[in-house]
Motif scaffolding. Structure first.
Motif, mmCIF file in Angstrom:
data_model
loop_
_atom_site.group_PDB
_atom_site.id
_atom_site.type_symbol
_atom_site.label_atom_id
_atom_site.label_comp_id
_atom_site.label_asym_id
_atom_site.label_seq_id
_atom_site.Cartn_x
_atom_site.Cartn_y
_atom_site.Cartn_z
ATOM 1 N N VAL A 1 -25.204 -11.899 18.315
ATOM 2 C CA VAL A 1 -24.951 -12.658 17.081
ATOM 3 C C VAL A 1 -23.441 -12.954 17.030
ATOM 4 C CG1 VAL A 1 -25.493 -12.807 14.629
ATOM 5 C CG2 VAL A 1 -26.853 -11.332 16.090
ATOM 6 N N TYR A 2 -22.790 -12.812 15.865
ATOM 7 C CA TYR A 2 -21.330 -12.964 15.814
ATOM 8 C C TYR A 2 -20.718 -11.660 16.290
ATOM 9 C CZ TYR A 2 -16.683 -14.263 14.188
ATOM 10 O OH TYR A 2 -15.341 -14.579 14.121
ATOM 11 N N ASN A 3 -19.704 -11.749 17.165
ATOM 12 C CA ASN A 3 -19.112 -10.540 17.727
ATOM 13 C C ASN A 3 -17.641 -10.758 18.025
ATOM 14 O OD1 ASN A 3 -18.964 -11.143 20.964
ATOM 15 N ND2 ASN A 3 -20.754 -12.132 20.026
ATOM 16 N N PHE A 4 -16.898 -9.682 18.134
ATOM 17 C CA PHE A 4 -15.486 -9.739 18.501
ATOM 18 C C PHE A 4 -15.068 -8.389 19.069
ATOM 19 C CE2 PHE A 4 -15.580 -8.195 14.172
ATOM 20 C CZ PHE A 4 -14.587 -7.233 14.101
ATOM 21 N N ALA B 1 -22.759 -4.526 10.449
ATOM 22 C CA ALA B 1 -22.327 -4.732 11.830
ATOM 23 C C ALA B 1 -22.799 -3.556 12.674
ATOM 24 C CB ALA B 1 -20.809 -4.861 11.924
ATOM 25 N N THR B 2 -22.948 -3.811 13.957
ATOM 26 C CA THR B 2 -23.208 -2.757 14.931
ATOM 27 C C THR B 2 -21.926 -2.540 15.717
ATOM 28 O OG1 THR B 2 -25.547 -3.321 15.109
ATOM 29 C CG2 THR B 2 -24.583 -2.079 16.931
ATOM 30 N N MET B 3 -21.459 -1.289 15.778
ATOM 31 C CA MET B 3 -20.168 -1.006 16.415
ATOM 32 C C MET B 3 -20.323 0.061 17.495
ATOM 33 S SD MET B 3 -18.467 0.805 13.036
ATOM 34 C CE MET B 3 -18.991 -0.537 11.964
ATOM 35 N N THR B 4 -19.609 -0.131 18.596
ATOM 36 C CA THR B 4 -19.655 0.838 19.682
ATOM 37 C C THR B 4 -18.937 2.119 19.277
ATOM 38 O OG1 THR B 4 -17.794 -0.396 20.621
ATOM 39 C CG2 THR B 4 -19.940 -0.703 21.637
ATOM 40 N N LEU B 5 -19.418 3.221 19.847
ATOM 41 C CA LEU B 5 -18.844 4.545 19.576
ATOM 42 C C LEU B 5 -17.969 4.969 20.751
ATOM 43 C CD1 LEU B 5 -22.065 6.324 18.271
ATOM 44 C CD2 LEU B 5 -20.119 5.582 16.886
ATOM 45 N N TYR B 6 -16.719 5.264 20.449
ATOM 46 C CA TYR B 6 -15.801 5.773 21.459
ATOM 47 C C TYR B 6 -15.095 7.009 20.923
ATOM 48 C CZ TYR B 6 -16.309 1.712 24.536
ATOM 49 O OH TYR B 6 -16.805 0.761 25.387
ATOM 50 N N ASN B 7 -14.237 7.588 21.743
ATOM 51 C CA ASN B 7 -13.499 8.783 21.358
ATOM 52 C C ASN B 7 -12.006 8.561 21.620
ATOM 53 O OD1 ASN B 7 -13.016 11.383 20.461
ATOM 54 N ND2 ASN B 7 -13.470 12.339 22.440
ATOM 55 N N PRO B 8 -11.343 7.696 20.839
ATOM 56 C CA PRO B 8 -9.928 7.399 21.084
ATOM 57 C C PRO B 8 -9.049 8.625 20.888
ATOM 58 C CG PRO B 8 -10.612 6.548 18.954
ATOM 59 C CD PRO B 8 -11.851 7.009 19.640
ATOM 60 N N HIS C 1 -16.077 -3.106 20.604
ATOM 61 C CA HIS C 1 -16.455 -4.347 19.939
ATOM 62 C C HIS C 1 -17.393 -4.084 18.772
ATOM 63 C CE1 HIS C 1 -19.654 -3.760 23.048
ATOM 64 N NE2 HIS C 1 -20.452 -4.112 22.036
ATOM 65 N N MET C 2 -17.510 -5.084 17.933
ATOM 66 C CA MET C 2 -18.549 -5.140 16.918
ATOM 67 C C MET C 2 -19.429 -6.336 17.227
ATOM 68 S SD MET C 2 -16.943 -4.166 13.191
ATOM 69 C CE MET C 2 -16.096 -2.604 12.930
ATOM 70 N N ARG C 3 -20.720 -6.145 17.081
ATOM 71 C CA ARG C 3 -21.675 -7.231 17.264
ATOM 72 C C ARG C 3 -22.614 -7.268 16.058
ATOM 73 N NH1 ARG C 3 -26.772 -5.679 19.191
ATOM 74 N NH2 ARG C 3 -26.973 -3.469 19.725
ATOM 75 N N GLN C 4 -23.453 -8.265 16.020
ATOM 76 C CA GLN C 4 -24.373 -8.442 14.891
ATOM 77 C C GLN C 4 -23.620 -8.401 13.556
ATOM 78 O OE1 GLN C 4 -27.257 -5.319 15.731
ATOM 79 N NE2 GLN C 4 -28.527 -6.747 16.900
ATOM 80 N N GLU D 1 -24.233 -10.958 3.606
ATOM 81 C CA GLU D 1 -25.446 -11.236 2.842
ATOM 82 C C GLU D 1 -25.120 -12.019 1.578
ATOM 83 O OE1 GLU D 1 -27.841 -7.724 2.214
ATOM 84 O OE2 GLU D 1 -27.119 -6.846 4.098
ATOM 85 N N GLY D 2 -25.885 -13.072 1.354
ATOM 86 C CA GLY D 2 -25.822 -13.816 0.106
ATOM 87 C C GLY D 2 -26.934 -13.372 -0.815
ATOM 88 N N ASP D 3 -27.335 -14.232 -1.716
ATOM 89 C CA ASP D 3 -28.369 -13.873 -2.679
ATOM 90 C C ASP D 3 -29.755 -13.750 -2.056
ATOM 91 O OD1 ASP D 3 -26.942 -13.671 -5.205
ATOM 92 O OD2 ASP D 3 -26.550 -15.808 -4.990
ATOM 93 N N VAL D 4 -30.027 -14.519 -1.016
ATOM 94 C CA VAL D 4 -31.396 -14.529 -0.496
ATOM 95 C C VAL D 4 -31.494 -14.241 0.996
ATOM 96 C CG1 VAL D 4 -32.263 -16.069 -2.282
ATOM 97 C CG2 VAL D 4 -31.290 -17.047 -0.200
ATOM 98 N N GLN D 5 -30.408 -14.338 1.755
ATOM 99 C CA GLN D 5 -30.499 -14.089 3.178
ATOM 100 C C GLN D 5 -29.134 -13.710 3.738
ATOM 101 O OE1 GLN D 5 -31.313 -18.628 3.852
ATOM 102 N NE2 GLN D 5 -30.752 -17.792 5.844
ATOM 103 N N GLU D 6 -29.118 -13.365 5.041
ATOM 104 C CA GLU D 6 -27.884 -12.985 5.699
ATOM 105 C C GLU D 6 -27.461 -14.062 6.682
ATOM 106 O OE1 GLU D 6 -28.993 -9.254 7.419
ATOM 107 O OE2 GLU D 6 -29.666 -10.177 9.296
ATOM 108 N N PHE D 7 -26.132 -14.101 6.952
ATOM 109 C CA PHE D 7 -25.567 -15.147 7.788
ATOM 110 C C PHE D 7 -24.497 -14.547 8.707
ATOM 111 C CE2 PHE D 7 -26.611 -16.788 3.616
ATOM 112 C CZ PHE D 7 -27.325 -17.957 3.864
ATOM 113 N N PRO D 8 -24.362 -15.055 9.938
ATOM 114 C CA PRO D 8 -23.172 -14.743 10.738
ATOM 115 C C PRO D 8 -22.005 -15.575 10.220
ATOM 116 C CG PRO D 8 -24.590 -16.239 11.934
ATOM 117 C CD PRO D 8 -25.328 -15.888 10.670
#
Length: 345
Positions: A329-332, A139-146, A287-290, A294-301
């Motif tokens: 991609v998939y994000n929340f 995942a790609t996650m934003t950087l903050y300073n809580p 948030h997290m995005r992307q 990963e499975g055996d042969v590829q990645e999935f959202p």
């Protein structure tokens, strides 16, 4: 005093030195044997280290990219490039700091300290029947300073792979200037291989709401061993395959989100994310995005049918969405201002 977000794997911020990797390997592998691994663990880990060193050697021979999306050695190292090939950055630790780290280790592990509270907001997923198991998560996650308050508190974004009682976890963390958790090079089993990227690297820049320009991509994947990768381009270390029992069969749970820890006796819990939760506003909320597995042969959202959402007290998660593009991609989103008054369920 709150420290800026720093990278951790499952942070100690002291003076770094370059330590010969093969010597450090002996120290780590002595601990690995305590996990009841077979006599083959040493040779397997040595093979992985040899492969990592060869990657570093070949990388040094290649033309350097003009700009990397990830770690910039010139921002961290006085020599602008890091440790020599065959060495890794290790933090010096005093006996007192080691003792404090042992206590704090319990909070990042799944062990409960009496009276303490751990809150989590995020998602967890189980493999769909056609996949059956997880070989990786990223995942790609934003950087903050809580803001965190008393000693021992932390606020951390992370991803993890899990089966049974075993878990590999990595992310970034803000603590109260304290040593928080069994993470980084003091963790039993983890072998650091990058001479360029310190495992407890303190990010020099963080985002602000509506200006979430700074983020980090983190990936954990199984390739003979469980490898840790930053910015989807740099392998920084690994957990040897033979220290595990259940995770030898790959993971059956992947998790993504944020956890905060409030030690016993402290009444004010820390912030999560950037300290606010605004439903539907990804740019204003951590948030997290992307998010992919990963499975055996590829990645999935993740498909909604395999996703379980989690919230706790005054910490929230929401706005799950598969944008069907290459950026989101998939994000929340997730977050909370802290200072929870309701008891945990």
């Amino acid at each position: 005093m709150t420290s800026k977000g720093e990278f951790f794997q499952m942070a100690v911020r002291l003076k770094a030195i370059c330590f010969i990797i093969l010597v450090w390997n002996i120290i780590v592998l002595d601990v690995i044997e305590g996990f009841g691994s077979s006599g083959r663990a040493n040779s397997i880990a040595e093979i992985s280290i040899a492969k990592a060193l060869e990657k570093q050697r070949l990388r040094a021979l290649q033309p350097q990219k003009k700009e990397s999306l990830g770690f910039k050695p010139e921002e961290y190292w006085l020599n602008k490039k890091g440790c020599p090939i065959g060495t890794v950055p290790i933090r010096r630790m005093t006996k007192k700091q080691q003792q404090r780290a042992k206590y704090a280790s319990l909070s990042l592990a799944n062990e409960s300290l009496p009276g303490s509270i751990k809150d989590f907001a995020g998602i967890s997923i189980v493999p769909p029947p056609q996949i059956g198991r997880f070989l990786g998560a990223s995942a790609t996650m934003t950087l903050y300073n809580p803001h965190v308050n008393g000693p021992g508190q932390y606020s951390a974004a992370s991803i993890y792979l899990e089966r049974g009682v075993e878990r590999t976890q990595a992310g970034w963390i803000v603590d109260n200037g304290q040593i928080t958790g069994c993470y980084n090079t003091i963790c039993p089993g983890y072998v650091h291989t990058s001479g360029e990227v310190p495992i407890d690297y303190a990010f020099p820049k963080v985002s602000f709401p509506m200006f979430d320009n700074y983020e980090v991509g983190i990936r954990i994947y199984l390739d003979e061993d469980y490898w840790l990768q930053l910015w989807f381009e740099t392998d920084v270390g690994f957990w040897p395959f033979n220290i595990f029992k259940e995770l030898k069969n790959a993971a059956n749970i992947a998790g993504y989100g944020w956890e905060v820890f409030t030690p016993a006796g402290e009444m004010v819990s820390p912030q999560m994310g950037n300290g606010q939760f605004l439903a539907g506003l990804q740019r204003s909320t951590c948030h997290m995005r992307q998010v992919v597995y990963e499975g055996d042969v590829q990645e999935f959202p993740p498909d909604p049918s395999i996703v379980t959402t989690h919230q706790s007290r005054c910490y929230y998660e929401g706005s799950e969405n598969n944008a069907l593009d290459d950026y989101w991609v998939y994000n929340f989103i997730f977050g909370g201002e802290g200072n929870c008054t309701v008891p945990p369920i």
